[in-house]
Design a protein around this motif. Structure first.
Motif, PDB file in Angstrom:
ATOM      1  N   GLN A  78       0.827  -1.205   0.000  1.00  0.00           N
ATOM      2  CA  GLN A  78       0.000   0.000   0.000  1.00  0.00           C
ATOM      3  C   GLN A  78       0.863   1.258   0.000  1.00  0.00           C
ATOM      4  O   GLN A  78       0.468   2.298  -0.523  1.00  0.00           O
ATOM      5  CB  GLN A  78      -0.928   0.002   1.218  1.00  0.00           C
ATOM      6  N   THR A  79       2.068   1.139   0.569  1.00  0.00           N
ATOM      7  CA  THR A  79       2.973   2.289   0.647  1.00  0.00           C
ATOM      8  C   THR A  79       3.805   2.450  -0.618  1.00  0.00           C
ATOM      9  O   THR A  79       3.977   3.563  -1.124  1.00  0.00           O
ATOM     10  CB  THR A  79       3.915   2.136   1.853  1.00  0.00           C
ATOM     11  N   VAL A  80       4.315   1.342  -1.172  1.00  0.00           N
ATOM     12  CA  VAL A  80       5.297   1.446  -2.263  1.00  0.00           C
ATOM     13  C   VAL A  80       4.748   1.021  -3.621  1.00  0.00           C
ATOM     14  O   VAL A  80       5.391   1.260  -4.646  1.00  0.00           O
ATOM     15  CB  VAL A  80       6.547   0.606  -1.947  1.00  0.00           C
ATOM     16  N   GLY A  81       3.578   0.396  -3.638  1.00  0.00           N
ATOM     17  CA  GLY A  81       3.090  -0.191  -4.882  1.00  0.00           C
ATOM     18  C   GLY A  81       2.894   0.805  -5.999  1.00  0.00           C
ATOM     19  O   GLY A  81       3.196   0.520  -7.170  1.00  0.00           O
ATOM     20  N   ARG A  82       2.416   1.991  -5.681  1.00  0.00           N
ATOM     21  CA  ARG A  82       2.128   2.976  -6.716  1.00  0.00           C
ATOM     22  C   ARG A  82       3.381   3.666  -7.249  1.00  0.00           C
ATOM     23  O   ARG A  82       3.299   4.474  -8.173  1.00  0.00           O
ATOM     24  CB  ARG A  82       1.142   4.013  -6.184  1.00  0.00           C
ATOM     25  N   SER A  83       4.517   3.387  -6.659  1.00  0.00           N
ATOM     26  CA  SER A  83       5.759   4.021  -7.112  1.00  0.00           C
ATOM     27  C   SER A  83       6.509   3.153  -8.111  1.00  0.00           C
ATOM     28  O   SER A  83       7.693   3.376  -8.376  1.00  0.00           O
ATOM     29  CB  SER A  83       6.656   4.323  -5.911  1.00  0.00           C
ATOM     30  N   GLY A  84       5.827   2.162  -8.679  1.00  0.00           N
ATOM     31  CA  GLY A  84       6.465   1.317  -9.683  1.00  0.00           C
ATOM     32  C   GLY A  84       7.310   0.202  -9.112  1.00  0.00           C
ATOM     33  O   GLY A  84       8.243  -0.270  -9.755  1.00  0.00           O
ATOM     34  N   CYS A  85       6.980  -0.235  -7.904  1.00  0.00           N
ATOM     35  CA  CYS A  85       7.762  -1.285  -7.232  1.00  0.00           C
ATOM     36  C   CYS A  85       7.038  -2.623  -7.285  1.00  0.00           C
ATOM     37  O   CYS A  85       5.808  -2.693  -7.316  1.00  0.00           O
ATOM     38  CB  CYS A  85       8.017  -0.916  -5.772  1.00  0.00           C
ATOM     39  N   SER A 101       2.465  -6.316  -7.331  1.00  0.00           N
ATOM     40  CA  SER A 101       2.778  -5.165  -8.188  1.00  0.00           C
ATOM     41  C   SER A 101       1.487  -4.705  -8.827  1.00  0.00           C
ATOM     42  O   SER A 101       0.506  -5.456  -8.879  1.00  0.00           O
ATOM     43  CB  SER A 101       3.832  -5.508  -9.256  1.00  0.00           C
ATOM     44  N   THR A 102       1.456  -3.478  -9.296  1.00  0.00           N
ATOM     45  CA  THR A 102       0.249  -2.973  -9.944  1.00  0.00           C
ATOM     46  C   THR A 102       0.137  -3.568 -11.342  1.00  0.00           C
ATOM     47  O   THR A 102       1.137  -3.957 -11.958  1.00  0.00           O
ATOM     48  CB  THR A 102       0.274  -1.446 -10.044  1.00  0.00           C
ATOM     49  N   SER A 103      -1.087  -3.618 -11.848  1.00  0.00           N
ATOM     50  CA  SER A 103      -1.299  -4.202 -13.177  1.00  0.00           C
ATOM     51  C   SER A 103      -0.526  -3.442 -14.253  1.00  0.00           C
ATOM     52  O   SER A 103      -0.077  -4.034 -15.240  1.00  0.00           O
ATOM     53  CB  SER A 103      -2.799  -4.208 -13.510  1.00  0.00           C
ATOM     54  N   GLY A 104      -0.319  -2.136 -14.050  1.00  0.00           N
ATOM     55  CA  GLY A 104       0.421  -1.357 -15.036  1.00  0.00           C
ATOM     56  C   GLY A 104       1.892  -1.692 -15.093  1.00  0.00           C
ATOM     57  O   GLY A 104       2.559  -1.418 -16.102  1.00  0.00           O
ATOM     58  N   ASP A 105       2.430  -2.278 -14.002  1.00  0.00           N
ATOM     59  CA  ASP A 105       3.855  -2.640 -13.958  1.00  0.00           C
ATOM     60  C   ASP A 105       4.092  -4.123 -14.198  1.00  0.00           C
ATOM     61  O   ASP A 105       5.240  -4.552 -14.340  1.00  0.00           O
ATOM     62  CB  ASP A 105       4.458  -2.255 -12.592  1.00  0.00           C
ATOM     63  N   ASP A 106       3.026  -4.912 -14.214  1.00  0.00           N
ATOM     64  CA  ASP A 106       3.172  -6.362 -14.311  1.00  0.00           C
ATOM     65  C   ASP A 106       3.947  -6.805 -15.548  1.00  0.00           C
ATOM     66  O   ASP A 106       4.762  -7.734 -15.479  1.00  0.00           O
ATOM     67  CB  ASP A 106       1.793  -7.041 -14.319  1.00  0.00           C
ATOM     68  N   ALA A 107       3.705  -6.149 -16.686  1.00  0.00           N
ATOM     69  CA  ALA A 107       4.348  -6.587 -17.932  1.00  0.00           C
ATOM     70  C   ALA A 107       5.866  -6.502 -17.825  1.00  0.00           C
ATOM     71  O   ALA A 107       6.583  -7.413 -18.264  1.00  0.00           O
ATOM     72  CB  ALA A 107       3.840  -5.743 -19.104  1.00  0.00           C
ATOM     73  N   ASP A 108       6.381  -5.417 -17.244  1.00  0.00           N
ATOM     74  CA  ASP A 108       7.831  -5.252 -17.109  1.00  0.00           C
ATOM     75  C   ASP A 108       8.421  -6.331 -16.209  1.00  0.00           C
ATOM     76  O   ASP A 108       9.459  -6.935 -16.527  1.00  0.00           O
ATOM     77  CB  ASP A 108       8.166  -3.874 -16.538  1.00  0.00           C
ATOM     78  N   PHE A 109       7.764  -6.588 -15.098  1.00  0.00           N
ATOM     79  CA  PHE A 109       8.309  -7.569 -14.156  1.00  0.00           C
ATOM     80  C   PHE A 109       8.160  -8.995 -14.688  1.00  0.00           C
ATOM     81  O   PHE A 109       9.037  -9.837 -14.465  1.00  0.00           O
ATOM     82  CB  PHE A 109       7.636  -7.417 -12.795  1.00  0.00           C
ATOM     83  N   LEU A 155      16.955  -3.308 -13.309  1.00  0.00           N
ATOM     84  CA  LEU A 155      16.370  -3.471 -11.976  1.00  0.00           C
ATOM     85  C   LEU A 155      17.218  -2.826 -10.896  1.00  0.00           C
ATOM     86  O   LEU A 155      18.452  -2.839 -10.957  1.00  0.00           O
ATOM     87  CB  LEU A 155      16.237  -4.960 -11.637  1.00  0.00           C
ATOM     88  N   SER A 156      16.545  -2.283  -9.904  1.00  0.00           N
ATOM     89  CA  SER A 156      17.173  -1.902  -8.643  1.00  0.00           C
ATOM     90  C   SER A 156      16.422  -2.641  -7.545  1.00  0.00           C
ATOM     91  O   SER A 156      15.180  -2.633  -7.517  1.00  0.00           O
ATOM     92  CB  SER A 156      17.091  -0.399  -8.412  1.00  0.00           C
ATOM     93  N   CYS A 157      17.166  -3.287  -6.643  1.00  0.00           N
ATOM     94  CA  CYS A 157      16.540  -4.188  -5.666  1.00  0.00           C
ATOM     95  C   CYS A 157      17.063  -3.915  -4.261  1.00  0.00           C
ATOM     96  O   CYS A 157      18.260  -3.694  -4.066  1.00  0.00           O
ATOM     97  CB  CYS A 157      16.837  -5.646  -6.004  1.00  0.00           C
ATOM     98  N   ALA A 158      16.171  -3.948  -3.307  1.00  0.00           N
ATOM     99  CA  ALA A 158      16.529  -3.955  -1.889  1.00  0.00           C
ATOM    100  C   ALA A 158      15.940  -5.228  -1.293  1.00  0.00           C
ATOM    101  O   ALA A 158      14.758  -5.513  -1.498  1.00  0.00           O
ATOM    102  CB  ALA A 158      15.977  -2.727  -1.177  1.00  0.00           C
ATOM    103  N   THR A 159      16.769  -5.993  -0.595  1.00  0.00           N
ATOM    104  CA  THR A 159      16.331  -7.303  -0.098  1.00  0.00           C
ATOM    105  C   THR A 159      16.821  -7.523   1.327  1.00  0.00           C
ATOM    106  O   THR A 159      17.945  -7.128   1.671  1.00  0.00           O
ATOM    107  CB  THR A 159      16.860  -8.437  -0.993  1.00  0.00           C
ATOM    108  N   VAL A 160      15.975  -8.156   2.135  1.00  0.00           N
ATOM    109  CA  VAL A 160      16.309  -8.450   3.528  1.00  0.00           C
ATOM    110  C   VAL A 160      16.016  -9.920   3.801  1.00  0.00           C
ATOM    111  O   VAL A 160      14.914 -10.402   3.488  1.00  0.00           O
ATOM    112  CB  VAL A 160      15.474  -7.581   4.496  1.00  0.00           C
TER     113      VAL A 160
END
Length: 318
Positions: A78-85, A101-109, A155-160
């Motif tokens: 809800q916080t990061v989804g709209r920023s293309g993440c 991810s949002t439907s608009g970004d699904d194709a790229d991912f 891609l840029s990724c942050a992972t924990v």
């Protein structure tokens, strides 16, 4: 020279040198990709994909993890989804179990393979957020050209990493973006949000593993993840990784029967004092339940009111 060739040259140049840059965690990962996994930075590799049966089994093995993570994934998205993440939960082998991810970004991912059933281990696709965080067992940020494969430098990724109730590596939480304008600052902010979410997931897992236990947060620690699960006899049932490191305890000590007071290095009494303290604590609990009514407390204990008064005087309970 195209971007892919330039990136490949950079990978070979740094990974094969003995310079300070070549000794960085990213370069160490690049060397693993070359020497251990036999990958080439310019190969058009896609993540390995599990078939439906294997993926179903992978998810079944991680039912508790998925249950402990769902609310955190939804809240973070809800916080990061709209920023293309794209938000990902992967198991310890790097297999994507859940994603948002949002439907608009699904194709790229989807084109990049950041999708359910895909295995984002280092062995599969080289240096990347999920695979490298799991390999190094530490949080990482892999920013664009730090990926091993030229195919992934968008891609840029942050992972924990996420650890289970025994402190063992269990999964990874990842935020990835294809945005070209992403900065180091924004990735650091996303990484902090991800660390907070992973901490809550680990706490959820720990509480799920010991549903009937008392959960104790270690005093004087900088992280709320330092938790002990304690039974009704004050014996330690489990400890998070942070608690194990702080108290220097392990599964063997826990299995042998470890009093929480000993683990926490509280003041030791001799055996006689332990019995006295146990009786004093029991009396105080019953009096509390009776809301200070001595007659009621005596009834609950099955002793006379006079006997209870003598015990209260002995233990200096008012």
């Amino acid at each position: 020279m195209n971007v892919g060739c330039k990136h490949s040259d950079t990978v070979y140049s740094i990974a094969l040198k003995g310079s300070t840059a070549a000794r960085s965690p990213i370069a160490a990962s690049w060397r693993r990709c070359l020497d251990v996994y036999g990958l080439s930075p310019d190969q058009a590799a896609k993540p390995r994909t599990l078939d439906q049966a294997a993926f179903r089994q992978a998810r079944e093995r991680m039912d508790d993890l998925i249950a402990a993570s769902t609310d955190e994934l939804d809240r973070l998205f809800q916080t990061v989804g709209r920023s293309g993440c794209c938000l990902v939960l992967a198991d310890a082998q790097g297999v994507v179990l859940e994603r948002r991810s949002t439907s608009g970004d699904d194709a790229d991912f989807r084109r990049l393979g950041l999708w359910e059933q895909a295995e984002w281990s280092e062995a599969s696709v080289g240096t990347n957020g999920i695979g490298t965080a799991l390999a190094d067992e530490r949080p990482v940020i892999i920013h664009r050209e730090q990926h091993f494969l030229s195919a992934n430098i968008a891609l840029s990724c942050a992972t924990v990493p996420v650890r289970d109730h025994r402190g063992q590596l269990a999964a990874a939480l990842d935020i990835s973006t294809c945005r070209h304008d992403v900065t180091d600052l924004s990735m650091n902010i996303l990484a902090q949000a991800l660390r907070d979410a992973a901490l809550r997931v680990e706490t959820n897992l720990f509480r799920m593993a010991f549903p009937m236990a008392r959960i104790i947060m270690l005093p004087n620690t900088v992280t709320p993840a330092a938790l002990l699960a304690v039974d009704s006899d004050d014996l330690v049932l489990g400890a998070t990784r942070a608690a194990r490191m702080a108290l220097q305890i392990d599964d063997q000590l826990i299995a042998a029967g470890l009093p929480a007071a000993d683990a926490l290095r509280e003041k030791h009494h001799d055996a006689g004092d332990d019995l006295v303290e146990a009786e004093r604590s029991a009396l105080k609990r019953v009096l509390s339940r009776a809301k200070g009514n001595v007659s009621r407390a005596a009834q609950l204990l099955g002793i006379s009111r006079a006997t209870l008064h003598r015990k209260m005087k002995r233990f200096d309970i008012h």
